[in-house]
Design a protein around this motif. Sequence first.
Motif, PDB file in Angstrom:
ATOM      1  N   UNK A 193      -0.948 -24.067   1.540  1.00 40.51           N
ATOM      2  CA  UNK A 193      -0.542 -23.236   2.690  1.00 40.51           C
ATOM      3  C   UNK A 193      -1.231 -21.860   2.625  1.00 40.51           C
ATOM      4  N   UNK A 194      -1.413 -21.220   3.772  1.00 41.36           N
ATOM      5  CA  UNK A 194      -2.048 -19.896   3.756  1.00 41.36           C
ATOM      6  C   UNK A 194      -1.174 -18.865   3.053  1.00 41.36           C
ATOM      7  N   UNK A 195      -1.823 -17.888   2.468  1.00 38.77           N
ATOM      8  CA  UNK A 195      -1.127 -16.765   1.852  1.00 38.77           C
ATOM      9  C   UNK A 195      -1.133 -15.622   2.861  1.00 38.77           C
ATOM     10  N   UNK A 196       0.050 -15.113   3.207  1.00 38.57           N
ATOM     11  CA  UNK A 196       0.177 -14.046   4.196  1.00 38.57           C
ATOM     12  C   UNK A 196       0.847 -12.829   3.568  1.00 38.57           C
ATOM     13  N   UNK A 197       0.320 -11.661   3.870  1.00 35.12           N
ATOM     14  CA  UNK A 197       0.869 -10.412   3.349  1.00 35.12           C
ATOM     15  C   UNK A 197       0.867  -9.373   4.470  1.00 35.12           C
ATOM     16  N   UNK A 198       1.969  -8.651   4.602  1.00 43.16           N
ATOM     17  CA  UNK A 198       2.060  -7.504   5.501  1.00 43.16           C
ATOM     18  C   UNK A 198       2.324  -6.278   4.650  1.00 43.16           C
ATOM     19  N   UNK A 199       1.548  -5.233   4.859  1.00 46.49           N
ATOM     20  CA  UNK A 199       1.689  -4.010   4.061  1.00 46.49           C
ATOM     21  C   UNK A 199       1.639  -2.806   4.996  1.00 46.49           C
ATOM     22  N   UNK A 200       2.553  -1.865   4.784  1.00 47.86           N
ATOM     23  CA  UNK A 200       2.597  -0.634   5.578  1.00 47.86           C
ATOM     24  C   UNK A 200       2.728   0.543   4.625  1.00 47.86           C
ATOM     25  N   UNK A 201       1.905   1.567   4.831  1.00 46.38           N
ATOM     26  CA  UNK A 201       2.003   2.802   4.053  1.00 46.38           C
ATOM     27  C   UNK A 201       1.872   3.980   5.004  1.00 46.38           C
ATOM     28  N   UNK A 202       2.538   5.073   4.667  1.00 44.48           N
ATOM     29  CA  UNK A 202       2.374   6.320   5.423  1.00 44.48           C
ATOM     30  C   UNK A 202       2.623   7.478   4.471  1.00 44.48           C
ATOM     31  N   UNK A 203       2.035   8.608   4.804  1.00 42.30           N
ATOM     32  CA  UNK A 203       2.169   9.783   3.962  1.00 42.30           C
ATOM     33  C   UNK A 203       1.785  11.004   4.778  1.00 42.30           C
ATOM     34  N   UNK A 204       2.226  12.143   4.314  1.00 41.19           N
ATOM     35  CA  UNK A 204       1.814  13.410   4.913  1.00 41.19           C
ATOM     36  C   UNK A 204       1.611  14.410   3.789  1.00 41.19           C
TER      37      UNK A 204
END
Length: 169
Positions: free
Chosen positions: A120-131
Amino acid sequence: NLDGNPFRILEPILYNEAWQLTQEFKLIWEGENGLIGEMGANYLHEDLRTRNEFNINPIDNTSIQDYKLKTNYASAYAWMSWVPVEDFAVVAGGRFNYESKDMTLSTLRVSPFTGIPDRPPTNVDEYVSDSGISGDISFNYKPTDEHLIFFKYSRGYKGPHINGLILNA
């Protein structure tokens, strides 16, 4: 030949599609007594879509990697220069930075002979934020036309990033 090897081993098929929206606003002021200032703001939105096909092991599998990366960046800044006398100046500035990145990554391995996925496919969601804040100040003295003596202090800002190895997470 991507890897610089004399043999054709790593020959990926790369596809990128991107668009950007950017805008900058600036206000410049020139005052009396050698005072000059500037302030402004900017914004950047970038949307990147990538598809990479890696035929790393032509007998075993071909890896197909699709990802979308959305970046938003904004900043506001101010800068000032003060030259009270011809041979001396003070220059200072600062910036507030904000950045966010959202990445969706999918990797699929298929048989080069059948075209059928071997898992099966490998799926990744990643979110980053900074100030963060960056800026500098310098004091400049020019005792002669050929010499400049200065002192400068600066502090930088490095925005967030998403490591390319997020599939190992």
